[in-house]
Design a protein around this motif. Structure first.
Motif, PDB file in Angstrom:
ATOM      1  N   GLU A 279      13.589  60.771 -21.830  1.00 42.47           N
ATOM      2  CA  GLU A 279      14.859  61.496 -21.901  1.00 42.47           C
ATOM      3  C   GLU A 279      15.728  61.038 -23.066  1.00 42.47           C
ATOM      4  N   SER A 280      15.673  59.765 -23.400  1.00 44.58           N
ATOM      5  CA  SER A 280      16.565  59.205 -24.424  1.00 44.58           C
ATOM      6  C   SER A 280      15.949  59.124 -25.811  1.00 44.58           C
ATOM      7  N   CYS A 281      14.636  59.053 -25.869  1.00 49.03           N
ATOM      8  CA  CYS A 281      13.989  58.714 -27.140  1.00 49.03           C
ATOM      9  C   CYS A 281      12.906  59.731 -27.505  1.00 49.03           C
ATOM     10  N   PRO A 282      13.212  60.698 -28.359  1.00 50.33           N
ATOM     11  CA  PRO A 282      12.164  61.619 -28.825  1.00 50.33           C
ATOM     12  C   PRO A 282      11.046  60.836 -29.494  1.00 50.33           C
ATOM     13  N   VAL A 283       9.825  61.250 -29.248  1.00 54.18           N
ATOM     14  CA  VAL A 283       8.690  60.529 -29.807  1.00 54.18           C
ATOM     15  C   VAL A 283       8.058  61.309 -30.951  1.00 54.18           C
ATOM     16  N   LEU A 284       7.512  62.477 -30.643  1.00 57.38           N
ATOM     17  CA  LEU A 284       6.797  63.246 -31.656  1.00 57.38           C
ATOM     18  C   LEU A 284       7.716  63.774 -32.749  1.00 57.38           C
ATOM     19  N   THR A 285       8.975  64.039 -32.399  1.00 55.71           N
ATOM     20  CA  THR A 285       9.901  64.590 -33.397  1.00 55.71           C
ATOM     21  C   THR A 285      10.662  63.508 -34.162  1.00 55.71           C
ATOM     22  N   SER A 286      10.491  62.244 -33.794  1.00 58.65           N
ATOM     23  CA  SER A 286      11.124  61.165 -34.552  1.00 58.65           C
ATOM     24  C   SER A 286      10.318  60.934 -35.831  1.00 58.65           C
ATOM     25  N   GLU A 287      10.835  60.115 -36.702  1.00 56.11           N
ATOM     26  CA  GLU A 287      10.224  59.960 -38.021  1.00 56.11           C
ATOM     27  C   GLU A 287      10.048  58.497 -38.401  1.00 56.11           C
ATOM     28  N   GLY A 288       9.160  58.286 -39.360  1.00 55.90           N
ATOM     29  CA  GLY A 288       9.004  56.981 -39.971  1.00 55.90           C
ATOM     30  C   GLY A 288       8.631  55.880 -39.005  1.00 55.90           C
ATOM     31  N   GLU A 289       9.248  54.711 -39.249  1.00 52.18           N
ATOM     32  CA  GLU A 289       8.937  53.537 -38.446  1.00 52.18           C
ATOM     33  C   GLU A 289       9.317  53.738 -36.986  1.00 52.18           C
ATOM     34  N   THR A 290      10.391  54.504 -36.732  1.00 50.19           N
ATOM     35  CA  THR A 290      10.803  54.759 -35.352  1.00 50.19           C
ATOM     36  C   THR A 290       9.709  55.496 -34.600  1.00 50.19           C
ATOM     37  N   ARG A 291       9.122  56.518 -35.227  1.00 53.85           N
ATOM     38  CA  ARG A 291       8.044  57.286 -34.596  1.00 53.85           C
ATOM     39  C   ARG A 291       6.826  56.399 -34.342  1.00 53.85           C
ATOM     40  N   THR A 292       6.453  55.619 -35.341  1.00 55.27           N
ATOM     41  CA  THR A 292       5.287  54.744 -35.203  1.00 55.27           C
ATOM     42  C   THR A 292       5.490  53.750 -34.065  1.00 55.27           C
ATOM     43  N   SER A 293       6.679  53.163 -34.012  1.00 58.73           N
ATOM     44  CA  SER A 293       6.966  52.170 -32.985  1.00 58.73           C
ATOM     45  C   SER A 293       6.976  52.795 -31.594  1.00 58.73           C
ATOM     46  N   ARG A 294       7.555  53.977 -31.475  1.00 61.05           N
ATOM     47  CA  ARG A 294       7.607  54.625 -30.160  1.00 61.05           C
ATOM     48  C   ARG A 294       6.223  55.047 -29.696  1.00 61.05           C
ATOM     49  N   LEU A 295       5.381  55.492 -30.630  1.00 55.95           N
ATOM     50  CA  LEU A 295       4.009  55.824 -30.253  1.00 55.95           C
ATOM     51  C   LEU A 295       3.271  54.567 -29.788  1.00 55.95           C
ATOM     52  N   ALA A 296       3.514  53.447 -30.451  1.00 57.26           N
ATOM     53  CA  ALA A 296       2.895  52.195 -30.018  1.00 57.26           C
ATOM     54  C   ALA A 296       3.387  51.792 -28.633  1.00 57.26           C
ATOM     55  N   LEU A 297       4.660  52.020 -28.359  1.00 55.58           N
ATOM     56  CA  LEU A 297       5.207  51.723 -27.033  1.00 55.58           C
ATOM     57  C   LEU A 297       4.562  52.619 -25.981  1.00 55.58           C
ATOM     58  N   CYS A 298       4.340  53.882 -26.340  1.00 54.72           N
ATOM     59  CA  CYS A 298       3.655  54.793 -25.411  1.00 54.72           C
ATOM     60  C   CYS A 298       2.223  54.338 -25.167  1.00 54.72           C
ATOM     61  N   GLY A 299       1.548  53.885 -26.221  1.00 54.76           N
ATOM     62  CA  GLY A 299       0.182  53.407 -26.062  1.00 54.76           C
ATOM     63  C   GLY A 299       0.109  52.180 -25.165  1.00 54.76           C
ATOM     64  N   ALA A 300       1.062  51.270 -25.329  1.00 59.01           N
ATOM     65  CA  ALA A 300       1.086  50.076 -24.483  1.00 59.01           C
ATOM     66  C   ALA A 300       1.383  50.435 -23.032  1.00 59.01           C
ATOM     67  N   THR A 301       2.261  51.422 -22.824  1.00 59.66           N
ATOM     68  CA  THR A 301       2.580  51.863 -21.462  1.00 59.66           C
ATOM     69  C   THR A 301       1.372  52.505 -20.804  1.00 59.66           C
ATOM     70  N   ARG A 302       0.668  53.317 -21.569  1.00 51.52           N
ATOM     71  CA  ARG A 302      -0.544  53.941 -21.036  1.00 51.52           C
ATOM     72  C   ARG A 302      -1.551  52.878 -20.624  1.00 51.52           C
ATOM     73  N   ALA A 303      -1.715  51.841 -21.441  1.00 51.17           N
ATOM     74  CA  ALA A 303      -2.676  50.776 -21.122  1.00 51.17           C
ATOM     75  C   ALA A 303      -2.288  50.048 -19.839  1.00 51.17           C
ATOM     76  N   VAL A 304      -0.996  49.775 -19.663  1.00 52.22           N
ATOM     77  CA  VAL A 304      -0.535  49.080 -18.460  1.00 52.22           C
ATOM     78  C   VAL A 304      -0.756  49.954 -17.222  1.00 52.22           C
ATOM     79  N   LEU A 305      -0.424  51.247 -17.321  1.00 50.09           N
ATOM     80  CA  LEU A 305      -0.634  52.136 -16.176  1.00 50.09           C
ATOM     81  C   LEU A 305      -2.121  52.247 -15.855  1.00 50.09           C
ATOM     82  N   HIS A 306      -2.948  52.380 -16.874  1.00 49.33           N
ATOM     83  CA  HIS A 306      -4.397  52.474 -16.654  1.00 49.33           C
ATOM     84  C   HIS A 306      -4.931  51.216 -15.980  1.00 49.33           C
TER      85      HIS A 306
END
Length: 560
Positions: free
Chosen positions: A519-546
């Motif tokens: 709700e607070s942090c757009p991921v795909l529409t963000s840019e640059g380092e912010t986008r890369t970092s948020r995608l990495a955070l999503c990847g880490a979250t997916r790994a923890v849930l899995h």
């Protein structure tokens, strides 16, 4: 990195520097975002001892504390000390997760499931199997060598009755399926109760079984084989890794039982009471205050299940070299295991260096709040529950395209039952409510599975490669990152306490923090380092849930 032990050590050092006192700061997660990430009430606890105001003590703690680049301290209220981690510390916790192994080099034997031969598995076996599987997974994560033991009920008077009934009816055992075998048991029970001559024949048949009579053992083995094959089918449907290789039934200990009695007698632990050999242990009394015996050998010379359980304890310590033994059995057996463990310790079969833990659990209830039964009052078979859950999940997924509906329905339906069982304190009863279990919202298995599937879809759409979390400016990012760094601690807490609901609570917290992040942090529409970092955070979250869902024995679908 696990930051909490480091923070605790530095705050404890500050207490030594300021007051000469070594005290655990007892860091706790902050209750509100404005209080930072952690809090300690150490100043309030020291106030009386030091005869100073809590706020003065807090000021001295902060002045002497050296957190380096981990975070900053702030005094709040009457003397609480708040700890706010720096974004770099949070990022490091996500990028470099630790994996503690407190069980490394140790062996744990886990006794669970325990169905009975010649009977279908029912709702009563659900909890033991689901809890046992989850605990085995968690203990393996913690580094233990895990030995599963399925203590199947395959011995006793009922088999004398069933073999005698089969011979009387002229029915070959190999033609029976498990349902027909259960009907055979019911017929033999009625015959036993109504015909003294048949009862005598059945008792003699038990003696033949125990003494190894070729014909009797052959028929008994066929009954066992049919049952084990059906158990395998149910375990596969449930997604349990239990196999016939894990089965060590009551019959496996038959040859050891005379030695159990002899060793207890030699140790002076048995007393004859009304013809039976009993152990009277200090501290165990009935409601009237009279001593409560453990009956090891009955007055007719037969052995009860106490003797079998004692033989199992001895085998698991002596032959399986267990450093820890875990019994996942319902709460009604609490007194029994207290006595068995106490007697085994008295006999030196269970040394003080080996822990023995009874993982007690409550009852599955129906909508009426009573033990779960069918509408006509019969036993609810486990297969029927699993079929109903999968059908309910399939109905919810009927309009979803682009997925393997059968596979996803099985994952969601079975997962829903498992999560509902595991997510509440195991000692409590719970109501079996399929509508609530398969809901996609709230603290349910499907909610967590959907969070995983949604992350998988997002990452696939982004076409992301491996990257690191670097930017954590938004509070929602920080909250999620802090939770992800706590995965290892959450799992190891379950390995220590044997309370799987703690892992469920943690995963639900992660999923709800993920929702706030979306709700607070757009991921795909963000840019640059912010986008890369948020995608990495999503990847880490997916790994923890899995990984968390897998430890619970659940499937984490990539699409729902």
């Amino acid at each position: 990195m696990s930051v909490v032990p480091v923070l605790s050590a530095r705050l404890a050092a500050a207490s030594v520097a300021a007051f000469g006192l070594t005290v655990d700061p007892e860091l706790r997660a902050a209750t509100k975002p404005e209080f930072g990430h952690f809090q300690t009430s150490l100043a309030l606890r020291l106030a009386k001892q030091l005869e100073q105001s809590p706020r003065e003590i807090a000021e001295q703690l902060v002045a002497h504390a050296d957190l380096g680049d981990l975070g900053r301290l702030e005094i709040a209220g009457p003397g609480f000390v708040n700890v706010t981690l720096l974004p770099g510390t949070l990022a490091d916790g996500v990028n470099n997760p630790i994996h503690g192994r407190p069980g490394a080099g140790k062996r744990v034997v886990v006794d669970y499931s325990q169905p009975n031969v010649a009977k279908q598995m029912h709702v009563g076996h659900l909890r033991s199997t689901v809890i046992g599987d989850a605990l085995c997974n968690v203990l393996a994560y913690a580094g233990y060598v895990v030995v599963r033991q399925n203590h199947v009920g395959d011995w006793g008077t009922q088999f004398g009755m069933m073999v005698e009934q089969l011979l009387a009816e002229g029915i070959p055992a190999e033609r029976l399926d498990l349902e027909e075998m259960q009907q055979l048991y019911q017929r033999s029970r009625r015959h036993f109760d109504s015909d003294p001559a048949f009862a005598d024949l059945s008792r003699r048949r038990v003696v033949l079984l125990q003494s190894g009579d070729f014909e009797t053992r052959g028929i008994w083995q066929q009954l066992v084989d049919i049952s084990l094959a059906e158990f395998d089918r149910v375990y596969a449907m449930l997604g349990s890794p239990l196999t016939q290789a894990d089965v060590v039934g009551e019959s496996a200990y038959n040859a050891d039982l005379p030695a159990i009695v002899d060793e207890l007698q030699a140790a002076g632990l048995l007393t004859e009471s009304n013809g039976a050999q009993c152990a009277f242990l200090p501290g165990f009394t009935g409601r009237d205050g009279s001593p409560l015996p453990v009956i090891v050998r009955k007055s007719d010379g037969g052995f009860g299940y106490s003797a079998t359980d004692l033989a199992a304890v001895r085998h698991r310590v002596r032959d399986l070299h267990a450093d820890r033994t875990v019994y996942v059995v319902d709460h009604r057996q609490t007194l029994h295991f207290q006595q068995i463990f106490a007697l085994a310790r008295a006999a030196n079969w269970l040394p003080e260096t080996t822990t023995a833990e009874h993982v007690a659990f409550g009852t599955v209830l129906g909508p009426d709040g009573r033990p779960f039964k069918t509408r006509d009052g019969g036993t609810v078979y486990l297969v029927s529950l699993l079929d109903a859950a999968v059908a309910r999940a399939a109905a919810l997924l009927a309009d979803r395209d682009g997925i393997d509906r059968d596979a996803v329905a099985a994952a969601v339906g079975i997962g829903a039952i498992k999560y509902a069982d595991l997510s509440s304190d195991r000692t409590n009863d719970y109501v079996f409510d399929l509508d609530r279990m398969v809901a996609m919202t709230g603290n349910t298995g499907p909610y967590l599975q959907y969070a995983h599937a949604r992350l998988t879809r997002l990452l696939a759409k982004a076409g992301t490669s491996d990257s690191k979390v670097t930017t954590l400016d938004d509070p929602a990012e920080q909250r999620l990152a802090l939770l992800l760094a706590g995965f290892d601690a959450a799992v190891l807490q379950v390995a220590e306490t044997l309370q799987p609901h703690r892992l469920c609570t943690y995963l639900y917290d992660v999923a709800t923090a993920l929702s706030a992040f979306y709700e607070s942090c757009p991921v795909l529409t963000s840019e640059g380092e912010t986008r890369t970092s948020r995608l990495a955070l999503c990847g880490a979250t997916r790994a923890v849930l899995h990984d968390g869902l897998t430890l619970l024995g659940m499937t984490a679908p990539d699409a729902m």
